[in-house]
Write an enzyme that holds these catalytic residues in place. Structure first.
Site, PDB file in Angstrom:
ATOM      1  N   THR A  65       5.602   4.382   2.511  1.00  0.00           N
ATOM      2  CA  THR A  65       6.717   4.190   1.087  1.00  0.00           C
ATOM      3  C   THR A  65       5.912   2.913   0.303  1.00  0.00           C
ATOM      4  O   THR A  65       6.428   3.476  -1.380  1.00  0.00           O
ATOM      5  CB  THR A  65       8.081   3.789   1.620  1.00  0.00           C
ATOM      6  OG1 THR A  65       8.373   5.380   2.479  1.00  0.00           O
ATOM      7  CG2 THR A  65       8.911   3.612   0.381  1.00  0.00           C
ATOM      8  N   LYS A 122       9.404  13.032  -3.221  1.00  0.00           N
ATOM      9  CA  LYS A 122       9.192  13.533  -2.080  1.00  0.00           C
ATOM     10  C   LYS A 122      10.306  14.514  -1.689  1.00  0.00           C
ATOM     11  O   LYS A 122      11.633  14.006  -1.177  1.00  0.00           O
ATOM     12  CB  LYS A 122       9.841  11.836  -0.554  1.00  0.00           C
ATOM     13  CG  LYS A 122      10.190  11.940   0.163  1.00  0.00           C
ATOM     14  CD  LYS A 122      10.208  10.725   1.239  1.00  0.00           C
ATOM     15  CE  LYS A 122       9.902  11.010   3.071  1.00  0.00           C
ATOM     16  NZ  LYS A 122       9.698   9.324   3.561  1.00  0.00           N
TER      17      LYS A 122
END
Length: 211
Positions: A16, A32
């Protein structure tokens, strides 16, 4: 439109943060496809809070699952079935950064894995964090991707380990487009500094096709 798929050699390796850095560096959109758990503070929200530029757009998950587990198991708890064929990238004219869930062979269902989300034209960035066994995990991940014909680059996460990094570079021949050190915290300024470092990396410039 260039698309970069960010995966890791395991969970909690820094995907991330790497996604935020690359999104900021390229002023790209972020997506995502599958989020499992932490829906109130999901990875999309984390990345959005770390971005300084005004160009990046943040696209909704294709599947947002309630339990922090492997997607196939989290989906089973939510009484849904993930179907990779129904997961389509968002329509955008901008560069797109896609963050996977876990590693490339994490199951989405009984037959499909994260690897099935990576389309042939994507470039793949593997985040490798040093721990006992990480060399094996990195080489396996990169080997599978390269055997499928993908253009692969590596980002090292965590404290530098020269012997580990040297053998990975030698065995994979993949460009190392940046490294992310241990930091006391990550905020917009830290992410922006890393984005500039990545853009000044010659291997990153070649991988991202930046002249």
């Amino acid at each position: 439109m260039n698309t970069y798929f960010i995966t890791g050699i395991s969970t909690e390796v820094g995907k991330t943060v790497a996604s935020a850095i690359i999104t900021e560096a390229l002023k790209a959109d972020y997506w995502k496809p599958v989020q499992a758990g932490e829906l109130e503070y999901c990875d999309t929200k984390k990345v959005k809070q770390l971005i300084s530029n005004n160009k990046s757009q943040f696209h909704d998950n294709a599947y947002a699952l309630n339990t922090p587990m492997s997607p196939h198991a989290a989906a089973d708890i939510d009484n849904v079935t993930i179907d990779a064929k129904t997961i389509h990238p968002p329509k955008t004219k901008n560069t797109l950064v896609i963050e996977g869930a876990g590693g490339i062979l994490v199951p989405l269902n009984t037959t499909e894995t994260i690897l099935d989300l990576i389309q042939p034209n994507y470039k793949v960035i593997v985040v490798s964090r040093h721990y006992l066994g990480s060399i094996n995990h990195t080489l396996l991940t990169v080997n599978v991707l390269q055997s499928k014909g993908f253009d692969v680059a590596i980002v090292f996460s965590g404290n530098e380990h020269k012997t580990t990094e040297a053998i990975i570079k030698t065995k994979t021949n993949a460009p190392v487009i940046g490294r992310i050190d241990e930091e006391p915290y990550f905020d917009k300024n830290v992410i922006k500094d890393y984005a500039e470092q990545f853009l000044n990396n010659k291997e990153a410039q070649a991988f991202f096709e930046i002249s």
